[in-house]
Design a protein around this motif. Structure first.
Motif, mmCIF file in Angstrom:
data_model
loop_
_atom_site.group_PDB
_atom_site.id
_atom_site.type_symbol
_atom_site.label_atom_id
_atom_site.label_comp_id
_atom_site.label_asym_id
_atom_site.label_seq_id
_atom_site.Cartn_x
_atom_site.Cartn_y
_atom_site.Cartn_z
ATOM 1 N N LEU A 1 0.825 -1.205 0.000
ATOM 2 C CA LEU A 1 0.000 0.000 0.000
ATOM 3 C C LEU A 1 0.858 1.254 0.000
ATOM 4 O O LEU A 1 0.642 2.194 -0.775
ATOM 5 N N LYS A 2 1.841 1.279 0.882
ATOM 6 C CA LYS A 2 2.684 2.467 1.005
ATOM 7 C C LYS A 2 3.532 2.692 -0.244
ATOM 8 O O LYS A 2 3.869 3.831 -0.576
ATOM 9 N N LEU A 3 3.864 1.597 -0.946
ATOM 10 C CA LEU A 3 4.663 1.718 -2.165
ATOM 11 C C LEU A 3 3.952 2.567 -3.205
ATOM 12 O O LEU A 3 4.581 3.331 -3.950
ATOM 13 N N ALA A 4 2.636 2.459 -3.264
ATOM 14 C CA ALA A 4 1.872 3.182 -4.285
ATOM 15 C C ALA A 4 1.519 4.602 -3.864
ATOM 16 O O ALA A 4 1.141 5.413 -4.711
ATOM 17 N N VAL A 5 1.629 4.914 -2.575
ATOM 18 C CA VAL A 5 1.146 6.208 -2.093
ATOM 19 C C VAL A 5 1.908 7.394 -2.680
ATOM 20 O O VAL A 5 1.279 8.356 -3.148
ATOM 21 N N PRO A 6 3.270 7.420 -2.685
ATOM 22 C CA PRO A 6 3.960 8.615 -3.191
ATOM 23 C C PRO A 6 3.599 8.990 -4.626
ATOM 24 O O PRO A 6 3.208 10.140 -4.878
ATOM 25 N N PRO A 7 3.698 8.061 -5.606
ATOM 26 C CA PRO A 7 3.329 8.472 -6.974
ATOM 27 C C PRO A 7 1.850 8.797 -7.105
ATOM 28 O O PRO A 7 1.473 9.677 -7.879
ATOM 29 N N LEU A 8 0.989 8.100 -6.347
ATOM 30 C CA LEU A 8 -0.442 8.362 -6.422
ATOM 31 C C LEU A 8 -0.762 9.774 -5.954
ATOM 32 O O LEU A 8 -1.438 10.540 -6.642
ATOM 33 N N ALA B 1 -1.703 12.849 -8.567
ATOM 34 C CA ALA B 1 -3.093 13.276 -8.414
ATOM 35 C C ALA B 1 -3.179 14.756 -8.082
ATOM 36 O O ALA B 1 -4.013 15.486 -8.614
ATOM 37 N N VAL B 2 -2.296 15.215 -7.196
ATOM 38 C CA VAL B 2 -2.320 16.634 -6.804
ATOM 39 C C VAL B 2 -1.855 17.517 -7.952
ATOM 40 O O VAL B 2 -2.441 18.568 -8.223
ATOM 41 N N VAL B 3 -0.792 17.103 -8.650
ATOM 42 C CA VAL B 3 -0.289 17.899 -9.783
ATOM 43 C C VAL B 3 -1.390 18.078 -10.828
ATOM 44 O O VAL B 3 -1.664 19.197 -11.289
ATOM 45 N N VAL C 1 -0.659 3.876 -11.850
ATOM 46 C CA VAL C 1 -0.592 3.601 -10.413
ATOM 47 C C VAL C 1 -1.960 3.174 -9.884
ATOM 48 O O VAL C 1 -2.069 2.253 -9.067
ATOM 49 N N GLN C 2 -3.007 3.832 -10.352
ATOM 50 C CA GLN C 2 -4.348 3.472 -9.888
ATOM 51 C C GLN C 2 -4.708 2.037 -10.265
ATOM 52 O O GLN C 2 -5.330 1.316 -9.477
ATOM 53 N N PHE D 1 -7.266 17.006 -3.314
ATOM 54 C CA PHE D 1 -6.641 17.877 -2.325
ATOM 55 C C PHE D 1 -6.979 17.433 -0.909
ATOM 56 O O PHE D 1 -6.117 17.216 -0.078
ATOM 57 N N ALA D 2 -8.262 17.321 -0.650
ATOM 58 C CA ALA D 2 -8.742 17.183 0.722
ATOM 59 C C ALA D 2 -8.328 15.864 1.354
ATOM 60 O O ALA D 2 -7.934 15.827 2.524
ATOM 61 N N VAL D 3 -8.401 14.759 0.622
ATOM 62 C CA VAL D 3 -8.129 13.459 1.217
ATOM 63 C C VAL D 3 -6.651 13.273 1.558
ATOM 64 O O VAL D 3 -6.322 12.913 2.696
ATOM 65 N N PRO D 4 -5.703 13.531 0.634
ATOM 66 C CA PRO D 4 -4.288 13.410 1.025
ATOM 67 C C PRO D 4 -3.895 14.406 2.121
ATOM 68 O O PRO D 4 -3.128 14.070 3.023
ATOM 69 N N PHE D 5 -4.420 15.626 2.043
ATOM 70 C CA PHE D 5 -4.126 16.611 3.079
ATOM 71 C C PHE D 5 -4.663 16.134 4.426
ATOM 72 O O PHE D 5 -3.995 16.245 5.462
ATOM 73 N N GLY D 6 -5.860 15.573 4.425
ATOM 74 C CA GLY D 6 -6.440 15.067 5.656
ATOM 75 C C GLY D 6 -5.678 13.876 6.214
ATOM 76 O O GLY D 6 -5.594 13.696 7.432
#
Length: 429
Positions: A47-54, A58-60, A179-180, A288-293
């Motif tokens: 799970l954590k492996l996919a988080v940085p590129p995701l 997504a934010v960009v 990634v998704q 924005f909201a979910v990763p920030f949260g």
């Protein structure tokens, strides 16, 4: 397994994990305990492996597409205000519960051998948790808040230079879809990962560790349940005009996975998926909201838990607390939660609270033994709050797809991949 919904698969994994963990503990089956530990560890690593590129892509992409979305600044402001408001409510629940049950009164624990943790939270972490000192370490150390910061900056820069950034944005869109797709394969393994994670906890810790600290442990669970089952549903029904039953039915897979994984960051992909595909929140806003949260919205770890723990430590060490100290607990919980970004959330937040109040940091050592058990409900509360706020803000801004929100929840193992537009829609005249 396709005959069972994803939530039921998670529940079956939970039951199997408890049974295997109990068997490993009762019959001292070291090989089974080791197997459960490794299965859970591998699942969280995937799970954590996919988080940085995701998160980054997504934010960009979302920031770049916001050039045609009205009220982006207002959306961000509302989100932050709701984060602060719900954190304040949660810490008030924690303080109030602590004053009622007095979790440390009558507790007889040997405090002489207690040691302060090596990593202590400070207010400097609040700043360093946002602005990276090195771009590479933000990704290698999985500091999601810093990754969001980099994504926002590069997305804004791409938006500013216009067409010249289109090759970069096209690349980001392609990476995001790749990634998704890969991430969904990992999420399909969640029932197996759930069995490993919960089984490891039962085999390693059992429930007997709760006995000396039963009142404190019960207080943490009760406080989290009050926020989960009373505060959030009230806000959803009164402010958001959203049926709480509908909300929990749709958000339950993410909350359940958070409970067993004990990781807001590890649950982030599923949190974002249910927020968009089951609750109908606008995709660009949710990016924005979910990763920030996931890095700053921690009602369980940063509000309820440190409030109760501070009262517990003060009572164990016979240190009186006044109104000023309780106000300080509320301030630290509301403002300082971002200091946990990229770190060991609850422990760093607790040390930050105790050091600000001048309470002995050795008190943290008294609570470390039962921390994994308490962390399950804390993380579930965190993730629920990370979904509630985007729903409230999106509802107030008319950015919820009512058809998606009110439709019967689609089985997540059949959910279509998230589509990313190849180019922003032209703004209306």
């Amino acid at each position: 397994m396709k005959r069972f919904s994803f939530s039921l698969q998670l529940l079956l994994g939970l039951v199997v994990g408890v049974a295997l963990g109990f068997a490993a503990r009762v019959w001292d089956l070291a090989w089974l305990s080791t197997t459960l530990t490794e299965v859970g560890k591998i699942f969280v690593q995937l799970l954590k492996l996919a988080v940085p590129p995701l998160v980054f892509t997504a934010v960009v992409v979302s920031v770049a597409n916001l050039r045609n979305v009205n009220g982006a600044a207002r959306l961000a402001g509302k989100t932050l205000l709701w984060f602060l408001a719900t954190a304040l409510i949660a810490v008030i629940v924690g303080i109030g519960l602590g004053l009622i049950i007095n979790p440390g009164r009558g507790v007889t624990l040997a405090t002489e051998g207690a040691k302060a943790p090596e990593n202590v939270g400070t207010w400097v972490d609040f700043i360093t948790g946002i602005v990276p000192t090195n771009i590479v370490t933000a990704f290698t150390e999985l500091n999601v808040l810093q990754i969001v910061f980099l994504g926002v900056v590069l997305g804004a820069a791409a938006m500013a230079i216009g067409d010249r950034a289109e090759p970069f944005l096209n690349f980001s869109r392609s990476v995001l879809e790749l990634v998704q797709k890969a991430l969904w394969w990992v999420i399909r393994l969640a029932p197996i990962g759930t069995a490993g994670l919960i089984g490891k906890s039962v085999a390693t810790y059992g429930w007997d560790l709760l006995a000396p600290l039963a009142k404190f442990s019960l207080g943490v669970y009760v406080g989290c349940f009050i926020v989960l089952l009373a505060v959030y549903p009230t806000l959803l029904a009164v402010v958001g005009k959203v049926n709480p039953v509908t909300f929990f039915r749709n958000a339950w897979p993410a909350i359940e996975l958070a409970f067993v994984s004990r990781s807001s960051v590890g649950t982030l992909p599923l949190t974002q998926k249910v927020t968009i595909e089951r609750l109908g929140v606008d995709r660009d806003y949710a990016a924005f909201a979910v990763p920030f949260g996931a890095t700053t919205k921690m009602d369980g770890c940063a509000s309820i838990y440190p409030a109760l723990a501070a009262i517990f430590v003060a009572q164990v060490f016979n240190i009186p607390l006044g109104i000023g100290e309780y106000l300080l607990i509320a301030f630290v919980s509301v403002v300082g939660s971002a200091a946990t970004a990229g770190l060991t959330g609850a422990i760093v937040m607790l040390t930050l609270t105790l050091s600000t109040l001048g309470l002995p940091l050795e008190g943290v050592g008294l609570l470390l033994a039962i921390d994994p058990i308490l962390d399950m409900i804390r993380t579930a509360t965190n993730v629920a709050g990370q979904i509630v706020v985007p729903v409230l803000v999106a509802r107030s801004e008319g950015r919820i797809d009512e058809a998606v929100l009110n439709a019967p929840p689609q089985p997540l193992d059949e959910a279509p991949p998230v589509r990313v537009s190849t180019a922003p829609e032209p703004s209306p005249a």
